[in-house]
Design an enzyme around this catalytic site. Structure first.
Site, mmCIF file in Angstrom:
data_model
loop_
_atom_site.group_PDB
_atom_site.id
_atom_site.type_symbol
_atom_site.label_atom_id
_atom_site.label_comp_id
_atom_site.label_asym_id
_atom_site.label_seq_id
_atom_site.Cartn_x
_atom_site.Cartn_y
_atom_site.Cartn_z
ATOM 1 N N CYS A 98 45.141 23.090 40.618
ATOM 2 C CA CYS A 98 45.164 24.512 40.268
ATOM 3 C C CYS A 98 46.392 24.742 39.393
ATOM 4 C CB CYS A 98 45.244 25.355 41.542
ATOM 5 S SG CYS A 98 45.451 27.130 41.260
ATOM 6 N N ASN A 99 46.179 25.195 38.172
ATOM 7 C CA ASN A 99 47.299 25.419 37.259
ATOM 8 C C ASN A 99 48.269 26.465 37.792
ATOM 9 O OD1 ASN A 99 44.881 24.479 35.421
ATOM 10 N ND2 ASN A 99 46.743 24.046 34.278
ATOM 11 N N THR A 100 47.726 27.541 38.355
ATOM 12 C CA THR A 100 48.576 28.619 38.859
ATOM 13 C C THR A 100 49.440 28.135 40.018
ATOM 14 O OG1 THR A 100 46.983 30.314 38.170
ATOM 15 C CG2 THR A 100 48.592 30.938 39.843
ATOM 16 N N SER A 136 42.473 27.007 44.200
ATOM 17 C CA SER A 136 42.252 28.383 44.638
ATOM 18 C C SER A 136 40.774 28.664 44.870
ATOM 19 C CB SER A 136 42.791 29.360 43.594
ATOM 20 O OG SER A 136 42.118 29.177 42.359
ATOM 21 N N CYS A 142 43.061 26.239 33.009
ATOM 22 C CA CYS A 142 42.632 26.586 34.367
ATOM 23 C C CYS A 142 41.524 25.609 34.721
ATOM 24 C CB CYS A 142 42.136 28.029 34.434
ATOM 25 S SG CYS A 142 41.351 28.479 36.003
ATOM 26 N N GLY A 193 45.410 33.662 40.021
ATOM 27 C CA GLY A 193 46.076 33.967 38.753
ATOM 28 C C GLY A 193 46.524 35.400 38.561
#
EC number: 5.1.1.3
Length: 257
Positions: free
Chosen positions: A75-77, A13, A185, A45
């Site tokens: 990107c975790n999200t 992101s 993150c 997020g």
């Protein structure tokens, strides 16, 4: 061009995924990497799920058009919301990232495990499933950190602003009782030094960058897609903001020790 010689795509992101890219480049120094940061739309997020999905597919299409042989969703999200849809729609290895809770548990240090992440990562079913694996036996507390990726996107990775943000977030905890802090993150590894100061270096700080990079190498090796030529790879960075400052910041973070 043979598939082995094609570049590996990375997407985040914003600039956060560069923390994962650094680990991957160490592990795969012969490979070329294309990194796309969507800083124009950061952070993900706090957005709605459908918007995150649309942005992730746009970024993936951008990299696919550059001829990548594999994709890392750093990107975790985006991973929590979109990874399954991506794998259904693109015929290349796609590797995501999630909070490295398992390594924190396996340390067997006792005490509280704090998971720092964006509100959306913590709200998604993928994270709930991860928590379900350990919540009966471990003391785990999610810690949403809205606003932190935005600071890092501005190049603020140390100093009073970051210190005070983290000090406020951790003021409710007894540092002596925290065993591990999981960075959920990919922006957060860039503020690890300040995080250690705030917590008096008491906790083990864990992020998923190495595990994700190792999985990338494993999948490429199993598919006979590793670059064989003896060479030094290169990294090329793109960003949706399309201005020099964000590109300069990206390379600065990539080279940060």
């Amino acid at each position: 061009m043979s598939i082995n010689d094609k570049p590996i795509g990375f997407f985040d992101s914003g600039v956060g995924g560069i923390s994962v890219l650094k680990e991957a480049f160490k592990l795969l120094p012969k490979e070329d990497f294309l990194y796309y940061g969507d800083s124009k739309n950061a952070p993900y997020g706090t957005k709605k799920v459908e918007e995150v999905k649309a942005l992730t597919f746009n970024a993936t299409d951008f990299l696919m058009n550059k001829g990548i042989k594999a994709l890392v969703v750093a990107c975790n999200t985006a991973t929590s919301v979109t990874i399954n849809d991506l794998r259904e729609n693109y015929d290349i290895p796609i590797i995501g990232i999630e909070p490295a809770l398992k390594p924190a548990v396996e340390l067997k240090k006792g005490g509280k495990i704090i998971i720092m992440a964006t509100p959306m990562t913590l709200a998604e079913k993928k994270f709930a499933n991860l928590m379900d694996l350990y919540k009966e036996t471990e003391d785990i507390e999610p810690l949403p950190c809205p606003g932190l990726p935005e600071l890092i996107e501005q190049g603020i990775v140390s100093g009073d602003v970051i210190y005070n943000y983290l000090k406020d977030k951790f003021s409710k905890y007894d540092n002596e009782k925290i065993s591990s802090i999981v960075l959920g993150c990919t922006h957060y590894p860039f503020i690890e030094k300040t995080l250690k100061e705030v917590t008096y270096n008491k906790a083990c700080i864990i992020d998923g960058s190495f595990g994700t990079s190792r999985e990338l190498k494993r999948q490429l090796k199993n598919s006979n897609m590793l670059r064989e030529e003896n060479r030094v790879g290169k990294v090329t960075i793109f960003n949706s903001r399309e201005d020099k400052d964000i590109i300069d910041l990206s390379y600065k973070l990539f080279n940060m020790k």
